[in-house]
Scaffold this active site. Structure first.
Site, PDB file in Angstrom:
ATOM      1  N   GLU A 171     -20.148 -12.987  -6.656  1.00 34.78           N
ATOM      2  CA  GLU A 171     -21.130 -13.785  -6.764  1.00 34.78           C
ATOM      3  C   GLU A 171     -22.251 -13.336  -7.929  1.00 34.78           C
ATOM      4  O   GLU A 171     -23.379 -13.012  -7.462  1.00 34.78           O
ATOM      5  CB  GLU A 171     -21.846 -13.966  -5.505  1.00 34.78           C
ATOM      6  CG  GLU A 171     -21.001 -14.896  -4.372  1.00 34.78           C
ATOM      7  CD  GLU A 171     -21.663 -14.925  -3.097  1.00 34.78           C
ATOM      8  OE1 GLU A 171     -22.899 -14.402  -2.927  1.00 34.78           O
ATOM      9  OE2 GLU A 171     -21.020 -15.689  -2.184  1.00 34.78           O
ATOM     10  N   GLU A 381     -14.886 -16.524   0.570  1.00 27.33           N
ATOM     11  CA  GLU A 381     -15.815 -16.476   1.500  1.00 27.33           C
ATOM     12  C   GLU A 381     -15.955 -17.751   2.145  1.00 27.33           C
ATOM     13  O   GLU A 381     -16.097 -18.927   1.219  1.00 27.33           O
ATOM     14  CB  GLU A 381     -16.957 -16.078   1.076  1.00 27.33           C
ATOM     15  CG  GLU A 381     -17.039 -14.377   0.875  1.00 27.33           C
ATOM     16  CD  GLU A 381     -18.449 -14.142   0.561  1.00 27.33           C
ATOM     17  OE1 GLU A 381     -19.541 -14.737   0.765  1.00 27.33           O
ATOM     18  OE2 GLU A 381     -18.734 -13.029  -0.274  1.00 27.33           O
TER      19      GLU A 381
END
Ligand code: IFM
Length: 486
Positions: A171, A381
């Protein structure tokens, strides 16, 4: 893969499908004395940064509970485990020699996983930059790109005889936009041009590391990056005269969150519609050849998906501005004003996020459509935070909403595959209740509760739900130890 049949029953996923669960170093490892400080240790020490004033010094003490945690993974039935490597544990000053003691922990982890028939998936950077590198400029400084590449090569040399699946960054949007743009994450700077600069160096570090690792890694090693991608929408009910203005912001948000990362990685250029705003921020540090390096071919693209977001004009009604968890909200996006996030109230998660399983399918299909030639996708995720009850008399935590969340998202992924999306794996987030960044320990995403103080592990009902989902949708009649790699 068959289409969803007439009765609505979903087909199994291929036997080789990767079923995993993920964690990250700073959020669970603890044993802070075994490593140098990262930017998150420093950030936590600043008053007011973390909701409950906590830090990651103890976290789940995963380092000293290693065997127990690997045993949990084995009983969960996953064939893959995603963990991140703590740069300050293995290279305390961020450069130079690897520390034998730090490496020893990851050696034991990897060996334990392999003994349990679980494929290790390593992420090199999940936000915990060594402070010494921050003091040298952190991600604003181009030298950090070279340091990351050295660290990546060193870790691959140390573990690459057993670890075949590697992700460079987790991320980068969060590292850049939240760390340098809004300041709700470490290192806590609030300057939007800096966010753009940090993002460029993060992407370049990724591309350089991939290029370098390719020359060192055997052909069966898989290299990827992990992005957090959300879809934005105009909230239902926005009046017609305000729709256009909200649509404009929706497009801008999509650009900043998704395309600012997807385009350079997969197309080799920044999104043209954003350049008007961001070009001045790029001046002076983007060099010839950078974008070519950023677009180094990938074996997989990791997708972190939690929720879609719904936007309203700021002046509609009296709901609060949606800063929620600090992960989203207008302040996190340069140039985005005049809107607020719709609040799902009790229908959402405790992070204030809408529950939108159909959004996962739409996102997976969209990547294939908008980026022809994109690499295989892996959902790295997906999970939800809720305020769980305490364990019951038999030690189980009843968390039906988390179980339902996981079920609906896995089924949405299966539908996406049935419609042609090239998705090879799914990792639930996360194994243990842990340190949720600026939310401290106030938010719980785990399949396993970790009791404060004793650090005892209590598997929740969702742990069983996920184990059963794997058993139900795993194709080919293989055992829990089959598959696990791309
Ligand atoms: O806990 C985080 C993780 O570290 C990165 N992705 C989002 C998760 C939930 O907020």
């Amino acid at each position: 893969m068959n289409q969803v049949d007439e009765r609505g029953a979903l087909p199994s996923l291929p036997a080789a499908f990767v079923w995993g669960v993920g964690t990250s170093a700073f959020q669970i490892e603890g044993e802070a004395e075994g490593r140098s400080d990262s930017i998150w240790d420093r950030f936590c020490a600043e008053p007011g940064r973390i909701a409950d004033g906590s830090d990651g010094r103890i976290a789940c003490e995963h380092v000293s509970h290693l065997e127990e945690d690997v045993e949990l993974l084995r009983s969960l039935g996953v064939n893959a485990y995603r963990f991140s490597i703590s740069w300050p544990r293995v290279m305390p000053s961020g450069r130079g020699e690897l520390s034998g003691e730090g490496l020893d922990f990851y050696d034991r982890l990897v060996d334990g996983l392999l003994d349990a028939g679980i494929e290790p998936w390593a992420t090199l950077y999940h936000w915990d930059l060594p402070v010494e590198l921050q003091d040298d400029g952190g991600w604003l400084d181009r030298r950090t790109v070279d340091r990351f590449t050295d660290y990546a090569l060193g870790m691959h040399a140390a573990l690459g005889d057993r670890v075949r699946q590697w992700a460079t960054l987790n991320e980068p949007w969060c590292s850049a936009w939240l760390g340098y743009g809004s300041g709700v994450h470490a290192p806590g700077f609030a300057d939007h041009p800096s966010a753009v600069r940090a993002a460029h160096h993060l992407l370049l570090a990724h591309g350089r590391a991939v290029e370098a690792l390719r020359s060192q890694a055997p052909a069966d090693h898989q290299l990827g990056i992990v992005l957090n991608l959300f879809s934005f929408h105009t909230a239902p009910g926005v009046s017609e005269d305000r729709t256009q203005e909200v649509e404009r912001v929706v497009r801008l948000l999509d650009g900043e969150q998704n395309r600012w990362f997807l385009d350079p990685l997969l197309l080799g250029s920044y999104p043209p519609d954003l350049l008007e705003t961001f070009a001045p921020h790029l001046e002076g540090f983007v060099r010839d050849g950078d974008l070519r390096q950023i677009a180094a071919p990938l074996d997989y693209l990791g997708v972190n998906y939690y929720s879609d977001h719904f936007l309203l004009p700021a002046s509609d009604g009296s709901q609060e501005q949606g800063e929620h968890s600090g992960l989203a909200g207008p302040g996190s996006y340069p140039g985005v004003g005049n809107v607020r996030w719709s609040d799902p109230g009790d229908e959402g998660t405790s992070m204030g996020w809408h529950i939108t399983p159909e959004g996962l399918k739409a996102l997976l299909l969209r990547i294939g459509r908008d980026y022809p030639g994109a690499p295989a996708l892996v959902v790295m995720e997906n999970g939800a935070a809720f305020h769980d009850p305490l364990p019951g008399p038999d030690g189980t935590v009843e968390d039906p909403r988390r179980g339902a969340y996981l079920t609906s998202h896995v089924e949405s992924l299966i539908e996406a595959v049935a419609q042609g999306a090239d998705v090879r794996g799914y990792f639930a987030w996360t194994l243990l209740d842990n340190f949720e960044w600026s939310q401290g320990y106030t938010q719980r995403f785990g399949l396993v509760r970790v009791e404060e103080g004793s650090l005892r592990r209590f598997p929740k009902r969702s742990f069983e739900v996920y184990r059963d989902l794997i058993a139900r949708y795993r194709g080919g009649g293989g055992s829990g130890s089959s598959g696990g790699s791309l």
